[in-house]
Design a protein around this motif. Structure first.
Motif, PDB file in Angstrom:
ATOM      1  N   PHE A   1      24.092 -24.063  49.550  1.00  0.00           N
ATOM      2  CA  PHE A   1      24.043 -24.924  50.737  1.00  0.00           C
ATOM      3  C   PHE A   1      24.858 -24.325  51.880  1.00  0.00           C
ATOM      4  O   PHE A   1      24.413 -24.281  53.020  1.00  0.00           O
ATOM      5  CB  PHE A   1      24.562 -26.323  50.391  1.00  0.00           C
ATOM      6  N   VAL A   2      26.053 -23.861  51.564  1.00  0.00           N
ATOM      7  CA  VAL A   2      26.935 -23.388  52.634  1.00  0.00           C
ATOM      8  C   VAL A   2      26.433 -22.069  53.222  1.00  0.00           C
ATOM      9  O   VAL A   2      26.426 -21.893  54.447  1.00  0.00           O
ATOM     10  CB  VAL A   2      28.387 -23.268  52.120  1.00  0.00           C
TER      11      VAL A   2
ATOM     12  N   ILE B   1      26.761 -25.443  45.757  1.00  0.00           N
ATOM     13  CA  ILE B   1      27.504 -25.487  47.014  1.00  0.00           C
ATOM     14  C   ILE B   1      27.364 -24.177  47.770  1.00  0.00           C
ATOM     15  O   ILE B   1      27.181 -24.152  48.985  1.00  0.00           O
ATOM     16  CB  ILE B   1      28.988 -25.814  46.738  1.00  0.00           C
TER      17      ILE B   1
ATOM     18  N   LEU C   1      38.701 -27.259  59.228  1.00  0.00           N
ATOM     19  CA  LEU C   1      39.442 -26.379  58.322  1.00  0.00           C
ATOM     20  C   LEU C   1      40.520 -27.158  57.581  1.00  0.00           C
ATOM     21  O   LEU C   1      40.734 -26.970  56.378  1.00  0.00           O
ATOM     22  CB  LEU C   1      40.072 -25.227  59.107  1.00  0.00           C
TER      23      LEU C   1
ATOM     24  N   LEU D   1      30.823 -31.313  50.723  1.00  0.00           N
ATOM     25  CA  LEU D   1      30.261 -31.046  49.405  1.00  0.00           C
ATOM     26  C   LEU D   1      31.353 -30.774  48.384  1.00  0.00           C
ATOM     27  O   LEU D   1      31.225 -31.109  47.213  1.00  0.00           O
ATOM     28  CB  LEU D   1      29.286 -29.862  49.461  1.00  0.00           C
TER      29      LEU D   1
ATOM     30  N   GLY E   1      43.077 -23.425  56.614  1.00  0.00           N
ATOM     31  CA  GLY E   1      43.046 -24.879  56.577  1.00  0.00           C
ATOM     32  C   GLY E   1      44.382 -25.461  56.138  1.00  0.00           C
ATOM     33  O   GLY E   1      44.914 -26.376  56.755  1.00  0.00           O
TER      34      GLY E   1
ATOM     35  N   ALA F   1      29.021 -25.192  66.707  1.00  0.00           N
ATOM     36  CA  ALA F   1      28.118 -25.019  65.570  1.00  0.00           C
ATOM     37  C   ALA F   1      28.860 -24.576  64.314  1.00  0.00           C
ATOM     38  O   ALA F   1      28.355 -24.738  63.210  1.00  0.00           O
ATOM     39  CB  ALA F   1      27.010 -24.022  65.919  1.00  0.00           C
ATOM     40  N   PHE F   2      30.067 -24.028  64.482  1.00  0.00           N
ATOM     41  CA  PHE F   2      30.864 -23.716  63.294  1.00  0.00           C
ATOM     42  C   PHE F   2      31.150 -24.982  62.489  1.00  0.00           C
ATOM     43  O   PHE F   2      31.281 -24.940  61.264  1.00  0.00           O
ATOM     44  CB  PHE F   2      32.190 -23.052  63.678  1.00  0.00           C
TER      45      PHE F   2
ATOM     46  N   VAL G   1      29.165 -27.204  61.880  1.00  0.00           N
ATOM     47  CA  VAL G   1      28.008 -27.441  61.015  1.00  0.00           C
ATOM     48  C   VAL G   1      28.212 -26.773  59.662  1.00  0.00           C
ATOM     49  O   VAL G   1      27.905 -27.338  58.614  1.00  0.00           O
ATOM     50  CB  VAL G   1      26.736 -26.909  61.709  1.00  0.00           C
ATOM     51  N   ILE G   2      28.775 -25.573  59.693  1.00  0.00           N
ATOM     52  CA  ILE G   2      29.014 -24.860  58.437  1.00  0.00           C
ATOM     53  C   ILE G   2      30.172 -25.518  57.682  1.00  0.00           C
ATOM     54  O   ILE G   2      30.081 -25.816  56.496  1.00  0.00           O
ATOM     55  CB  ILE G   2      29.369 -23.388  58.706  1.00  0.00           C
TER      56      ILE G   2
ATOM     57  N   ALA H   1      29.688 -28.907  55.904  1.00  0.00           N
ATOM     58  CA  ALA H   1      29.029 -28.778  54.603  1.00  0.00           C
ATOM     59  C   ALA H   1      30.049 -28.393  53.544  1.00  0.00           C
ATOM     60  O   ALA H   1      30.056 -28.944  52.440  1.00  0.00           O
ATOM     61  CB  ALA H   1      27.921 -27.734  54.669  1.00  0.00           C
ATOM     62  N   ALA H   2      30.932 -27.479  53.902  1.00  0.00           N
ATOM     63  CA  ALA H   2      31.887 -26.991  52.911  1.00  0.00           C
ATOM     64  C   ALA H   2      32.824 -28.105  52.450  1.00  0.00           C
ATOM     65  O   ALA H   2      32.982 -28.341  51.252  1.00  0.00           O
ATOM     66  CB  ALA H   2      32.674 -25.814  53.474  1.00  0.00           C
TER      67      ALA H   2
ATOM     68  N   VAL I   1      27.512 -34.634  56.704  1.00  0.00           N
ATOM     69  CA  VAL I   1      27.201 -33.221  56.881  1.00  0.00           C
ATOM     70  C   VAL I   1      26.232 -33.030  58.056  1.00  0.00           C
ATOM     71  O   VAL I   1      26.098 -31.940  58.588  1.00  0.00           O
ATOM     72  CB  VAL I   1      26.598 -32.669  55.568  1.00  0.00           C
ATOM     73  N   GLY I   2      25.582 -34.116  58.465  1.00  0.00           N
ATOM     74  CA  GLY I   2      24.654 -34.015  59.591  1.00  0.00           C
ATOM     75  C   GLY I   2      23.281 -33.563  59.168  1.00  0.00           C
ATOM     76  O   GLY I   2      22.614 -32.792  59.862  1.00  0.00           O
ATOM     77  N   LEU I   3      22.845 -34.030  58.017  1.00  0.00           N
ATOM     78  CA  LEU I   3      21.513 -33.670  57.557  1.00  0.00           C
ATOM     79  C   LEU I   3      20.461 -34.384  58.404  1.00  0.00           C
ATOM     80  O   LEU I   3      20.555 -35.592  58.608  1.00  0.00           O
ATOM     81  CB  LEU I   3      21.351 -34.082  56.097  1.00  0.00           C
TER      82      LEU I   3
ATOM     83  N   LEU J   1      39.200 -29.080  54.776  1.00  0.00           N
ATOM     84  CA  LEU J   1      38.936 -28.258  53.590  1.00  0.00           C
ATOM     85  C   LEU J   1      40.118 -28.261  52.622  1.00  0.00           C
ATOM     86  O   LEU J   1      39.953 -28.097  51.428  1.00  0.00           O
ATOM     87  CB  LEU J   1      38.688 -26.809  54.020  1.00  0.00           C
TER      88      LEU J   1
ATOM     89  N   PHE K   1      23.379 -22.071  61.353  1.00  0.00           N
ATOM     90  CA  PHE K   1      24.204 -21.886  62.538  1.00  0.00           C
ATOM     91  C   PHE K   1      23.394 -21.125  63.592  1.00  0.00           C
ATOM     92  O   PHE K   1      23.287 -21.547  64.744  1.00  0.00           O
ATOM     93  CB  PHE K   1      25.451 -21.104  62.119  1.00  0.00           C
TER      94      PHE K   1
ATOM     95  N   PHE L   1      28.183 -22.618  70.663  1.00  0.00           N
ATOM     96  CA  PHE L   1      28.438 -21.590  69.657  1.00  0.00           C
ATOM     97  C   PHE L   1      29.607 -21.993  68.767  1.00  0.00           C
ATOM     98  O   PHE L   1      29.516 -21.971  67.544  1.00  0.00           O
ATOM     99  CB  PHE L   1      28.714 -20.262  70.364  1.00  0.00           C
TER     100      PHE L   1
ATOM    101  N   ARG M   1      23.801 -22.756  55.433  1.00  0.00           N
ATOM    102  CA  ARG M   1      24.297 -23.328  56.684  1.00  0.00           C
ATOM    103  C   ARG M   1      24.743 -22.244  57.650  1.00  0.00           C
ATOM    104  O   ARG M   1      24.682 -22.425  58.864  1.00  0.00           O
ATOM    105  CB  ARG M   1      25.458 -24.278  56.386  1.00  0.00           C
TER     106      ARG M   1
ATOM    107  N   LEU N   1      21.428 -22.702  67.045  1.00  0.00           N
ATOM    108  CA  LEU N   1      21.645 -22.116  68.365  1.00  0.00           C
ATOM    109  C   LEU N   1      20.326 -21.615  68.944  1.00  0.00           C
ATOM    110  O   LEU N   1      20.090 -21.730  70.150  1.00  0.00           O
ATOM    111  CB  LEU N   1      22.661 -20.975  68.284  1.00  0.00           C
TER     112      LEU N   1
END
Lengths: 717, 530
Positions: free
Chosen positions: A168-169, A165, B324, B458, A652, B447-448, B450-451, B454-455, B417-419, B327, A176, B444, A172, A180
């Motif tokens: 992968f992260v 993980i 978030l 997964l 979160g 795009a966060f 995207v990260i 994944a978190a 996840v958008g693979l 998560l 990012f 910008f 990512r 962009l």
């Protein structure tokens, strides 16, 4: 025919599991390996045709995405750059497949393992043969997926899952920036195709970003990014480089790579040494034309690369896990490749990528043989004297070590070829390029040279340390292992032989093509050098031929030749791959510095580990601050955990409980409800079958409302 | 003679036939239920009830599959993807005063019609484990299908409104009656959580649509018609546009759902039965995005442009905030529900960029989300049917017992996840590319996501699937059966096909989206000229 070089591994990936069901795991192993063997043969043929024969071409398969001017094909782009990568990827992948037949022979999940390996290879091939940024991104993410799956292959282990993980992260985070960067390219050029985008930069064509009232020559264009005005090429290059940093485990985004060693060792050799981690270098070289005209971005590449080369080497000094030593070594070598690219020596960067694939895969697979033979022991301090148990493995590891440490004779040329191992030829070239860049006034040129030399000392030290502690000296192994080491089968040894040959001779054999006299013809425009294009003779021909490849008149101006105003800075291009390096004059000590660094590092390792007890404390004693600092890998994991991971989870939770729960619901539905509690009490009956009554009432209500509206307001007509 | 019949059908009644076909099925089930044999106590005999249940399941399956076949036929035979205007238009005088029954589809709606008819049979198949009040349950689903199809086909604002609001009711029932167990304090009363969720769902969505109804009335008075096509040609005064836009926004934003009116969604999802979650995620949420494209953008272009920054802000907050929150989730369905909100954030962001990438990306994202998040809810349903809990911590190490399930779940996790290569990527990437054109800040921040995606995705997969298999309850858990493989496999094929080759869908969107953008830009230019 050409697409098969990419597709054969995909077939292997898809077929592995079904075949295993029918014919057992062995059948799956043989089929996937055979398919990779075919792909490997085809790759070498294509290399001969495309790179040596100069037959660059692109085969478009079908459209992937087309939305307005956003357009990308599935394609197989064959130029020298991708041909080199095809050869590296398919060769190492084939050898690793074969090796894994032995290494994984007692693992229940073998077919899955081979499916993942082939899937990885497919994704990597998509990456290197892309003809646009989007397909490159597909491959980029695909290798990330395969890497995730393979790091976590032993999914029972918590540490393996965590590492998967994390890989992968963290990747990512790099993506990012990469994403962009792609948006930025699209916004500025209105295209994602390499041909169109690169030729626009090469010819300094006039481009008009979306929505802008007037265009400008691309090299002078500024765009607004996050409210600041930036030089467009610099923004794009930096963003793309952030992606490269993630994939190639560069300083700040490197933390996943050592953890990735949780995966089976063949994976480390293939993905985390020879191929995937070099994708970042490939990306920078692919976009060389951007970086050539974005000196600030190139400086950043140099800075990060050199820092990584140094940083990873320091951490590698104190590792005791055989795979982690090699992992930090990989990280450090990738740093070399980056700063080479940063100073404009793309040919040297690609050359080191090429040679590194051989000796690093050799070192990893050799380590795998040791681990296998020693009953899955990875701590070198618990080994010692393995030489007598695994003589052939020892020999191969020594070959890998003399290659990575760069054994060779500077200044000596026989028949125009340097004399030395693969690592010697490519690494010296990089260090010389860095020095030349420093001479030419490029940012961080001297910095890269100095750190590169220091890293070379440490490379020699930790590489020999591994050999001395593991293979030499008295044995510290338990009796059971000493008496009955696991047999290392031939299928695990013969794949190492071609790698060893490559580690020794690839440098000399391909010197002329990659960086020597034949380089310009070899690369055939796949790598770009500003200096190459500075002479007027080049401009007229190149400018026109490239410009013709840009159909979209709205975005490609009619730059032609007159846009070719070279800035003085372009002449500082240094010794890029296309240049004859011998013409540059270096002081003698520069040529000899890497050599002495290697000798000094080797000597220090011998001094420390070959006299008496190899485990006696050295210069850095346990308990000291520097020792703790290096042992804890500069505390990056701890810092990130404290600054990023924990806060993200806490935020979160906070947003969920206090944001959604107390604030939004508390004020909204729950708050309203408590004020009409009495009526709410009646709604409880809903559960007992009165739902339909309510539904009916609602329907009637709506109908009544509408009726009312039409009768009351009907007079509007 | 046959040609004539076909022609008259083509020009007139195909969409109505399609829309009301499921309703016929519902009526059939109701009829059989009404004819049930009852015992002396007035209760239906158990034996007959079992038969009725079987009939209900069969009829529901037949009619949903039938609707799918009809929709595909209509699409293949009569729909012209190269034409951007409304097609298959039916027009029947109804109330007078400019209000008529009008149906039709274009590139923006047709694929949602197909998505609906495609997902519905899967939902019926997924309802195999429902045992309580089966006939009513099937009726609710069939009625819902009719109402949803009506939403996407309606070309009259009032007809649209009826369908739009009507679709609330079956969903409300499905959550409230067939939802899961548990008790919740609400307004000082304790009630089953499913009822809390159903009411919350209802309160939110109804509150939103009250404003829309008022706006509809105003528009009808102003333009003298509720014909959508005509209203799209009407230039509403800039001042009025603002208020109208806000009124419509209130309704669609709740439906999407956009932050901060999203909190009904996690509750609704958690409480709804599996098939209910699938419909909710796959189709009902799309009505919001569809509404923006059908009404807000074309009818109130000036207001849309003025409010775009506001929408971007909410979208970005949705993407980051809910990612978030995802998560931190301990409930599988809640996690996926929050991730839905984040994914819908990309849609609203894309739509209001007014660029072809943004709008087509948003449409595509909705379509793709229909497959992927629908499948993810099915995946949770597979586990829930076996172990009867949605708590993440109750699982672990399932990969040892359920290799096929592991593969399918992994595929959809990666889609979430958008693979690239899976459909989720295309929409996400296009919307961000469109956003970057407008303002790089938006891309910008987006795009966060995207990260973060994944978190959280997964993390979920790891905790449920990987590790040692230690929990007693899980030791004998069976792998997916043929029915589940078919359901998930179908969704996987579409998610994969559209990921590798999204062009057919994008080509269907393009003519209508181009037309929309052209008139949008023209309206803005005209407003600027004044």
């Amino acid at each position: 025919m050409e697409p098969f070089v990419v597709l054969l591994p995909l077939f292997g990936a898809l077929l592995a599991m079904p075949i295993a069901r029918v014919g057992g795991p062995r059948a799956a192993e043989i089929v996937t390996t055979a398919l990779l063997g075919l792909a490997c043969i085809q790759a070498w043929f294509l290399f001969a045709d495309v790179a040596l024969g100069g037959n660059a071409r692109t085969i478009s398969l079908f459209t992937w995405i087309s939305s307005g001017d956003f357009f990308a094909d599935w394609a197989v782009r064959l130029d020298t750059l991708s041909a080199v990568m095809l050869v590296v990827v398919n060769t190492v992948s084939f050898l690793v497949h074969a090796y894994s037949i032995g290494y994984m022979h007692d693992d229940g999940g073998r077919p899955r393992f081979f499916a993942y390996l082939s899937l990885f290879t497919f994704a990597m091939l998509c990456l290197v043969t892309a003809d646009n940024f989007l397909q490159l991104f597909f491959g980029w993410e695909g290798v990330g997926l395969a890497s995730y799956l393979l790091i976590g292959f032993w999914f029972k282990k918590k540490s393996a899952n965590d590492a998967a993980i994390k890989a992968f992260v963290v990747n990512r985070v790099g993506d990012f920036g990469f994403a962009l960067g792609i948006f930025c390219v699209f916004y500025v050029f209105g295209s994602l195709r390499f041909d169109e985008v690169f030729s626009a930069v090469a010819t300094n064509g006039v481009v008009t970003p979306w929505g802008a009232s007037a265009g400008a020559p691309i090299r002078e264009l500024t765009i607004t990014f996050l409210n600041w005005d930036f030089h467009a090429l610099t923004v794009m290059s930096v963003l793309l480089f952030i992606g490269a940093m993630g994939k190639s485990a560069q300083f700040l985004l490197h933390t996943w790579l050592p953890d990735a060693m949780e995966g089976p060792t063949p994976v480390s050799a293939l993905i985390h040494a020879a191929t995937m981690v070099t994708a970042g270098v490939f990306l920078v070289c692919r976009c060389s034309v951007f970086f050539e005209y974005a000196p600030d971005a190139a400086a950043l590449v140099t800075l990060v690369g050199a820092t990584t080369a140094f940083f990873a080497a320091t951490v590698g000094l104190l590792q005791d896990d055989i795979k982690k030593i090699v992992a930090y070594s990989t990280c450090s070598q990738l740093g070399y490749m980056f700063f080479a690219a940063g100073v404009g020596a793309y040919g040297a960067a690609m050359f080191h990528l090429f040679t590194h694939a051989f000796f690093k895969a050799l070192l990893f697979l050799g380590s795998g043989a040791v681990i296998h033979g020693m009953h899955h022991e990875q701590d070198i301090k618990k080994m010692g004297g393995v030489k007598s148990l695994l003589p052939l493995t020892h020999l191969l590891m020594v070959v890998g070590t003399i290659a990575i440490t760069g054994v060779g004779i500077p200044e000596l040329k026989i028949g125009g070829l340097p004399v030395g191992t693969a690592g010697f030829v490519s690494k010296d070239m990089i260090l010389e390029s860095a020095f030349a860049a420093g001479e030419a006034g490029k940012a961080f040129g001297y910095y890269a040279f100095a750190l590169g030399i220091l890293a070379a000392v440490m490379t020699a030290f930790y590489s020999w340390r591994l050999i001395f502690i593991t293979f030499w000296g008295p044995s510290r192994l338990p009796e059971a292992v000493k008496k009955h080491p696991h047999d290392v089968p031939n299928v695990m040894l013969w794949p190492l032989v071609p790698l060893a040959i490559g580690a020794l001779f690839a440098g000399m054999a391909f010197y002329k093509d990659f960086i020597g006299s034949n380089a310009a013809q070899f690369w055939n425009g796949a790598l770009y050098s500003a200096a190459d294009h500075a002479s007027p003779a080049h401009e007229s021909t190149d400018g026109r031929s490239h410009g013709a490849g840009a159909p979209d008149a709205a975005h490609e101006g009619t730059a032609g030749g007159e846009g070719e105003r070279e800035s003085a800075g372009a002449h500082e291009g240094g010794n890029e791959g296309g240049h004859e390096n011998e013409t540059l004059e270096f002081p003698g000590w520069v040529l000899w510095a890497p050599f002495w660094a290697m000798v000094f590092g080797t000597g220090a390792a011998a001094f420390q580990y070959l006299r008496g007890d190899p485990l006696k404390p050295g210069l850095l004693r346990p308990g000291g601050m520097i020792y703790a600092f290096l042992k804890n890998k500069w505390y990056f994991d701890e810092i990130y955990d404290f600054l990023l991971v924990k806060p993200a989870l806490a935020i979160g939770r906070f947003l969920w409980i206090d944001g959604d729960g107390k604030t939004i619901d508390g004020v909204g539905p729950d708050g309203i409800a408590s004020t009409v509690a009495a009526s709410a009490r009646r709604i409880v009956k809903v559960q007992s079958g009165y739902m339909y009554h309510y539904a009916f009432v609602m329907l009637v209500g709506i109908a009544a409302l509408i009726t009312f509206i039409f009768f009351r307001l009907g007079g509007a007509q | 003679m046959n040609d004539l019949l076909a022609e008259s059908l083509a020009s007139q009644h195909w969409l109505s036939l399609l829309t009301f076909l499921p309703l016929v099925g519902a009526a059939a089930i109701a009829l059989r239920q009404a004819m049930a044999r009852r015992g002396a106590d007035g209760e239906i005999l158990a034996k007959d009830q079992a038969q009725i249940d079987t009939v209900a399941r069969t009829v529901a399956m037949l009619f949903t599959v039938g609707a799918f076949v009809v929709s595909v036929f209509v699409y293949v035979a009569y729909y012209d993807p190269s034409f951007g205007g409304y097609q298959l238009v039916e027009h029947i005088e109804w109330l007078g005063g400019g209000v008529s029954y009008k149906m039709g589809v274009d590139g923006i709606s047709i694929l949602f019609v197909l998505l609906t008819t495609f997902v519905m049979p899967i939902c019926i198949a997924a309802s195999k484990t429902i045992e309580k009040r089966v006939p009513e349950y099937m009726i609710a689903f069939l009625v819902m299908e009719t109402l949803i199809l009506g939403v996407f086909c309606a070309l009259d604002l009032l007809v649209f409104y009826l369908f739009f609001e009507g679709s609330l009711i079956p969903m409300f029932l499905i959550i409230g009656v067939w939802g899961s167990k548990g008790v919740k304090e609400f307004g000082g009363v304790s009630m089953p959580s499913r009822v809390y969720a159903a009411i919350k769902f209802f309160l939110y969505t109804l509150l939103g649509s009250v404003f829309m109804l008022i706006a509809i009335l105003w528009m009808w008075r102003y333009a003298g018609t509720t014909d959508i096509h005509a209203l799209q040609q009407t230039a509403f005064p800039a001042g009025a546009q603002k208020w109208l836009w806000v009124a419509f926004f209130a309704s669609f934003a709740v439906k999407m759902p956009m932050w901060p009116v999203h909190t009904w969604l996690p509750d609704a999802h958690v409480q709804a039965p599996t098939a209910g979650s699938v419909v909710l995620a796959a189709i009902l949420l799309k009505m919001g995005g569809y509404g923006f494209l059908r009404f807000s953008l074309p009818m109130f272009p000036i207001a849309s442009a003025d409010f775009a920054p506001f929408v971007y802000a909410l979208s970005i907050i949705a993407i980051i905030y809910t990612s978030l929150v995802a998560l931190a989730q301990e409930d599988m369905k809640k996690l996926i529900a929050y991730s839905s909100v984040a994914h819908m954030g990309f849609v609203t962001m894309g739509i209001f960029t007014g660029t072809s990438q943004g709008i087509e990306g948003g449409l595509f994202q909705m379509l793709s989300h229909g497959f992927i998040s629908g499948a993810l809810f099915l995946c949770v349903g597979v586990l829930y049917d076996r172990i009867h809990t949605r708590e993440i911590a109750a699982y672990g190490g399932l990969v040892h017992r359920m290799p096929f399930y592991a593969f399918l779940f992994l595929f959809f996790t990666m889609g979430n996840v958008g693979l690239p290569g899976v459909s989720g990527f295309v929409g996400e990437f296009l919307t961000m590319a469109g956003a970057f054109k407008v303002n790089s800040w938006i891309a910008f921040f987006a795009a966060f996501g995207v990260i973060l995606s994944a978190a959280y995705a997964l993390r979920l997969y790891r905790q449920v699937m990987y590790g040692e298999l230690t929990k007693d309850k899980l030791m004998a858990i069976p792998d997916v059966d043929a029915r589940e493989i078919v359901m998930l496999g179908l969704l996987m094929i579409f998610a994969l096909a559209l990921g590798v080759y999204p062009k057919p869908a994008l080509d269907v969107f393009a003519p209508s989206v181009d037309g929309l953008i052209a008139s949008f830009d023209a309206a803005l230019a005209a407003a600027g000229a004044h």
